[in-house]
Design a protein around this motif. Structure first.
Motif, short mmCIF file in Angstrom:
data_model
loop_
_atom_site.label_atom_id
_atom_site.label_comp_id
_atom_site.label_asym_id
_atom_site.label_seq_id
_atom_site.Cartn_x
_atom_site.Cartn_y
_atom_site.Cartn_z
N GLU A 113 0.81 -1.22 0.00
CA GLU A 113 0.00 0.00 0.00
C GLU A 113 0.84 1.26 0.00
O GLU A 113 0.35 2.35 -0.28
CB GLU A 113 -0.98 0.01 1.18
N TYR A 114 2.12 1.12 0.27
CA TYR A 114 3.01 2.27 0.26
C TYR A 114 3.59 2.53 -1.13
O TYR A 114 4.15 3.58 -1.38
CB TYR A 114 4.15 2.07 1.26
N ARG A 115 3.45 1.60 -2.04
CA ARG A 115 4.02 1.76 -3.37
C ARG A 115 2.95 2.08 -4.42
O ARG A 115 3.25 2.61 -5.47
CB ARG A 115 4.79 0.52 -3.77
N ILE A 116 1.71 1.73 -4.16
CA ILE A 116 0.64 2.02 -5.11
C ILE A 116 0.42 3.52 -5.15
O ILE A 116 0.39 4.19 -4.12
CB ILE A 116 -0.65 1.28 -4.70
N MET A 117 0.29 4.05 -6.37
CA MET A 117 0.15 5.50 -6.53
C MET A 117 -0.94 5.83 -7.53
O MET A 117 -1.29 5.01 -8.37
CB MET A 117 1.46 6.10 -7.06
N TRP A 118 -1.42 7.05 -7.45
CA TRP A 118 -2.32 7.61 -8.45
C TRP A 118 -1.60 8.78 -9.09
O TRP A 118 -1.01 9.62 -8.41
CB TRP A 118 -3.61 8.12 -7.81
N VAL A 119 -1.64 8.84 -10.41
CA VAL A 119 -1.09 9.99 -11.13
C VAL A 119 -2.29 10.84 -11.53
O VAL A 119 -3.23 10.34 -12.15
CB VAL A 119 -0.28 9.56 -12.38
N LEU A 120 -2.26 12.10 -11.14
CA LEU A 120 -3.32 13.04 -11.49
C LEU A 120 -2.77 14.07 -12.46
O LEU A 120 -1.68 14.60 -12.24
CB LEU A 120 -3.83 13.77 -10.24
N VAL A 121 -3.51 14.34 -13.51
CA VAL A 121 -3.11 15.35 -14.49
C VAL A 121 -4.18 16.43 -14.48
O VAL A 121 -5.35 16.17 -14.79
CB VAL A 121 -2.99 14.74 -15.91
N PHE A 122 -3.79 17.63 -14.07
CA PHE A 122 -4.66 18.80 -14.09
C PHE A 122 -4.18 19.68 -15.23
O PHE A 122 -2.98 19.96 -15.32
CB PHE A 122 -4.53 19.61 -12.80
N PHE A 123 -5.08 20.16 -16.08
CA PHE A 123 -4.63 21.03 -17.16
C PHE A 123 -5.72 22.02 -17.52
O PHE A 123 -6.91 21.79 -17.30
CB PHE A 123 -4.20 20.23 -18.39
N ASP A 124 -5.30 23.14 -18.06
CA ASP A 124 -6.20 24.18 -18.52
C ASP A 124 -5.64 24.70 -19.84
O ASP A 124 -4.81 25.59 -19.86
CB ASP A 124 -6.29 25.30 -17.48
N LEU A 125 -6.06 24.07 -20.92
CA LEU A 125 -5.55 24.43 -22.24
C LEU A 125 -6.54 25.36 -22.93
O LEU A 125 -7.76 25.20 -22.80
CB LEU A 125 -5.35 23.17 -23.09
N PRO A 126 -6.04 26.32 -23.69
CA PRO A 126 -6.94 27.22 -24.42
C PRO A 126 -7.70 26.46 -25.51
O PRO A 126 -7.18 25.51 -26.10
CB PRO A 126 -6.00 28.26 -25.02
N THR A 127 -8.93 26.88 -25.78
CA THR A 127 -9.75 26.23 -26.80
C THR A 127 -10.51 27.26 -27.65
O THR A 127 -11.61 26.98 -28.13
CB THR A 127 -10.77 25.27 -26.14
N GLU A 128 -9.92 28.42 -27.83
CA GLU A 128 -10.61 29.48 -28.57
C GLU A 128 -10.52 29.32 -30.08
O GLU A 128 -11.46 29.62 -30.79
CB GLU A 128 -10.08 30.84 -28.14
N THR A 129 -9.38 28.87 -30.57
CA THR A 129 -9.21 28.72 -32.02
C THR A 129 -9.32 27.25 -32.41
O THR A 129 -9.25 26.34 -31.57
CB THR A 129 -7.83 29.25 -32.47
N LYS A 130 -9.46 27.02 -33.70
CA LYS A 130 -9.55 25.65 -34.20
C LYS A 130 -8.27 24.87 -33.89
O LYS A 130 -8.32 23.70 -33.49
CB LYS A 130 -9.80 25.68 -35.70
N LYS A 131 -7.12 25.51 -34.05
CA LYS A 131 -5.83 24.86 -33.76
C LYS A 131 -5.74 24.49 -32.28
O LYS A 131 -5.29 23.40 -31.93
CB LYS A 131 -4.68 25.77 -34.16
N GLU A 132 -6.16 25.40 -31.39
CA GLU A 132 -6.12 25.13 -29.95
C GLU A 132 -7.04 23.96 -29.58
O GLU A 132 -6.67 23.11 -28.77
CB GLU A 132 -6.52 26.38 -29.17
N ARG A 133 -8.21 23.90 -30.19
CA ARG A 133 -9.13 22.79 -29.92
C ARG A 133 -8.55 21.47 -30.40
O ARG A 133 -8.72 20.43 -29.77
CB ARG A 133 -10.49 23.06 -30.56
#
Length: 75
Positions: free
Chosen positions: A6-26
């Motif tokens: 139980e000391y070696r099991i881990m969760w990887v969390l990815v938090f992100f806030d990417l722009p989505t205003e233009t077609k390229k960004e989306r």
């Protein structure tokens, strides 16, 4: 049978806030999400993805992959 520590099991969390205003960004945003899901991450909330890892070494592999998914040159 070897039990997971139980000391070696881990969760990887990815938090992100990417722009989505233009077609390229989306497109970049969609590609990033697809790569996360292909690597076994599950959406926890919008822009928050999680993945269970059985060891620190396994978590490090996935952390390195996430860093490669979104590169500054794509912007």
């Amino acid at each position: 049978m070897e039990r997971f520590s139980e000391y070696r099991i881990m969760w990887v969390l990815v938090f992100f806030d990417l722009p989505t205003e233009t077609k390229k960004e989306r497109k970049i945003y969609a590609a990033f999400r697809k790569q996360l899901m292909a690597d076994g991450f599950t959406m926890f909330q919008f822009s928050i993805y999680i993945r269970h890892c059985v060891s620190r070494e396994n978590a490090d592999v996935h952390i390195k992959r996430v860093k490669k998914y979104y590169r500054k040159k794509d912007i």
